[in-house]
Write a protein that holds these residues in place. Structure first.
Motif, short mmCIF file in Angstrom:
data_model
loop_
_atom_site.label_atom_id
_atom_site.label_comp_id
_atom_site.label_asym_id
_atom_site.label_seq_id
_atom_site.Cartn_x
_atom_site.Cartn_y
_atom_site.Cartn_z
N SER A 123 8.76 97.31 48.28
CA SER A 123 8.53 96.86 46.90
C SER A 123 7.59 95.65 46.92
O SER A 123 6.50 95.74 47.48
N SER B 285 8.39 92.61 48.28
CA SER B 285 8.98 91.61 49.19
C SER B 285 7.91 90.79 49.89
O SER B 285 8.16 89.65 50.31
N SER C 106 12.99 84.00 44.66
CA SER C 106 13.70 85.26 44.91
C SER C 106 14.95 85.37 44.05
O SER C 106 15.27 86.46 43.53
N GLN D 244 15.28 88.37 41.32
CA GLN D 244 16.36 89.37 41.39
C GLN D 244 17.29 89.30 40.19
O GLN D 244 17.89 90.30 39.82
N THR E 147 15.05 91.20 37.47
CA THR E 147 14.69 92.58 37.79
C THR E 147 15.90 93.51 37.76
O THR E 147 15.76 94.71 37.56
N THR E 148 17.10 92.94 37.94
CA THR E 148 18.32 93.75 37.92
C THR E 148 18.55 94.34 36.54
O THR E 148 19.25 95.34 36.40
N ASN F 60 12.19 94.73 43.87
CA ASN F 60 12.98 93.77 44.64
C ASN F 60 12.06 92.97 45.56
O ASN F 60 11.08 93.49 46.07
N SER F 61 12.39 91.70 45.72
CA SER F 61 11.58 90.82 46.56
C SER F 61 12.35 90.35 47.79
O SER F 61 11.82 89.61 48.60
N LEU G 278 18.19 93.83 49.67
CA LEU G 278 19.44 93.94 48.93
C LEU G 278 20.61 94.35 49.82
O LEU G 278 21.76 94.02 49.54
N LEU H 24 17.05 100.07 41.64
CA LEU H 24 17.44 99.36 42.86
C LEU H 24 18.41 100.23 43.66
O LEU H 24 19.19 100.99 43.09
#
Length: 448
Positions: A185, A187, A269, A273, A276-277, A283-284, A287, A395
């Motif tokens: 993604s 990250s 981060s 997160q 984005t959830t 995702n960065s 998870l 995710l």
């Protein structure tokens, strides 16, 4: 004459059924295109089931993938995915209305009702103007976002590649799809302010909903906002802040996630997160390495999702707020449900309650089925997968690429239900409304 009219009305396709048919048709068309050898990087068909899974995930703007978008698909396949995301995010009726207006066709009452259901508008008045506003807002967000990402990625790749990556991720982000051209993604840009801000603002803009954006542009002052807009902005802000604090505090000392990160990277981060959830799906950070407590809290955020009339999924922020206000009113012994000086009708409260109960039932049923088909995988991973699919988040804790045939079919159905909404699907499958012609005596029932 009267009898024949009634028979015709019973066989008439309802707006909810048209929505189901429309989305299903686009998904099947996308699956056939993605199943072509020209869509696969190795020149061979990826298999119809994998194509159907990818098409469903794109049209339902979910982002769960069984194949890597960047390496397993050709440019043709990636463009097909990008177009499916755009159509699925804005809704097929948006483009249908634009084509009809361009061709000079008039929209009848049936079409307006379908547009109203598709856009979650409160009225059938001014729907054509709303559709054009939705399109303009979407293209403006995506265009500006793509330009900023292109400028950022110019130093990392050539101008042409940077433009292609920028457009793809801008469309994916605004439509809350979560598809990325990198296997991890975003990250690789965990501490990059430009990438974090641009992509997050894109999916936040798409997640609050077009009606809210139009209302904010039109009125510009808090006191003039509609109740819907106030609820969306208030709860969205609260959930984002709560998500940031919980994720940052829980993962602060977790070496599997924040290990060698600087403090600025940890802050970015945790912020990314948390937002984005809420159905975005990017995702960065890793998870899988997160604490079980963090993963469980993210499940809650995914279940709530975005807001009504947006490109996101979930039960929606306004649904949760209405139920919370109704609970508060009940505990305080109030006879009316009210918020910001406005009364909320009990039909809206019952609708919100129905959405939450049906959604919980869907997530629990899907999780139960996955424990049967995907044995050996921890339950929290399956619950995470089920909630992500239903909330059209995208995710995953690494479950998606390893799903069995039955598991893929279950997730496909879940993404479809999540995109349409449980009530829309229920209305589509239900018979025509029948009013009670008999009034029954009331009787008290013990509760609690």
């Amino acid at each position: 004459m009267t009898q024949s009219f009634k028979v015709y009305k019973k066989k008439e396709i309802s707006p909810h059924q048209w929505m189901v048919i429309g989305f299903a048709a686009i998904i099947v068309l996308g699956a056939f295109l993605l199943d072509l050898p020209t869509a696969s990087a190795d020149g061979r068909s990826i298999g119809f089931l994998n194509a159907l899974f990818t098409s469903t995930s794109a049209v339902c703007v979910t982002g769960l993938v069984v194949l890597d978008t960047g390496s397993d698909f050709t440019v043709f396949g990636q463009i097909v995915i990008m177009l499916l995301i755009q159509v699925g995010g804005l809704g097929f009726m948006t483009y249908g209305v634009m084509i009809a207006v361009i061709l000079g066709k008039r929209l009848g009452l049936k079409h307006r009702i379908l547009i109203q259901e598709s856009t979650k508008s409160a009225s059938i008045q001014g729907l054509v103007r709303l559709v054009f506003s939705i399109t303009a807002i979407a293209f403006a967000f995506e265009g500006i976002g793509a330009l900023l990402l292109w400028l950022r990625w110019l130093s990392d790749m050539g101008a042409a590649d940077a433009a292609y990556y920028a457009v793809f991720h801008a469309i994916s982000a605004f439509n809350n799809a979560g598809f990325a051209l990198w296997p991890d993604s975003v990250s690789g840009y965990v501490g990059d302010p430009v990438v974090n801000i641009v992509i997050s603002l894109l999916f936040i803009g798409g997640g609050i909903g077009f009606v809210v954006i139009v209302d904010m542009m039109k009125n510009r002052k808090w006191r003039r906002y509609s109740l819907h807009t106030k609820i969306v902005l208030l709860l969205s802000t609260f959930l984002s802040l709560a998500g940031f604090l919980v994720i940052f505090c829980l993962e602060l000392l977790n070496p599997a996630v924040f290990g060698d990160m600087s403090w600025s990277e940890r802050l970015w981060s945790a912020y990314f997160q948390s937002v984005t959830t809420r159905t975005a799906g990017f995702n960065s950070v890793d998870l899988v390495g997160m604490l079980a407590a963090t993963q469980f809290f993210m499940i809650f955020l995914m279940f709530v999702g975005a807001s009504s009339g947006s490109t996101g999924g979930g039960i929606k922020t306004n649904t949760l707020m209405i139920l919370l206000v109704a609970m508060y009113s009940s505990v305080r012994g109030r006879t009316q449900v009210q918020l910001f000086g406005r009364r909320i009708g009990y039909d809206i409260v019952l609708r919100a309650l129905s959405v939450i109960i049906i959604s919980l039932g869907v997530v629990m049923a899907v999780s139960f089925l996955l424990t049967i088909t995907e044995q050996g995988i921890p339950f929290i991973d399956l619950l995470f997968e089920a909630t992500s699919a239903f909330g059209t988040v995208g995710l995953s804790l690494g479950v998606t690429p390893h799903l069995s045939i039955a598991g893929k079919l279950i997730i496909i159905a879940t993404m479809f239900i999540g995109r349409l909404g449980p009530l829309t699907l229920a209305y589509a499958l239900a018979r025509h409304k029948q009013e009670n012609k008999i009034g029954y005596p009331e009787e008290k029932v013990l509760v609690g």
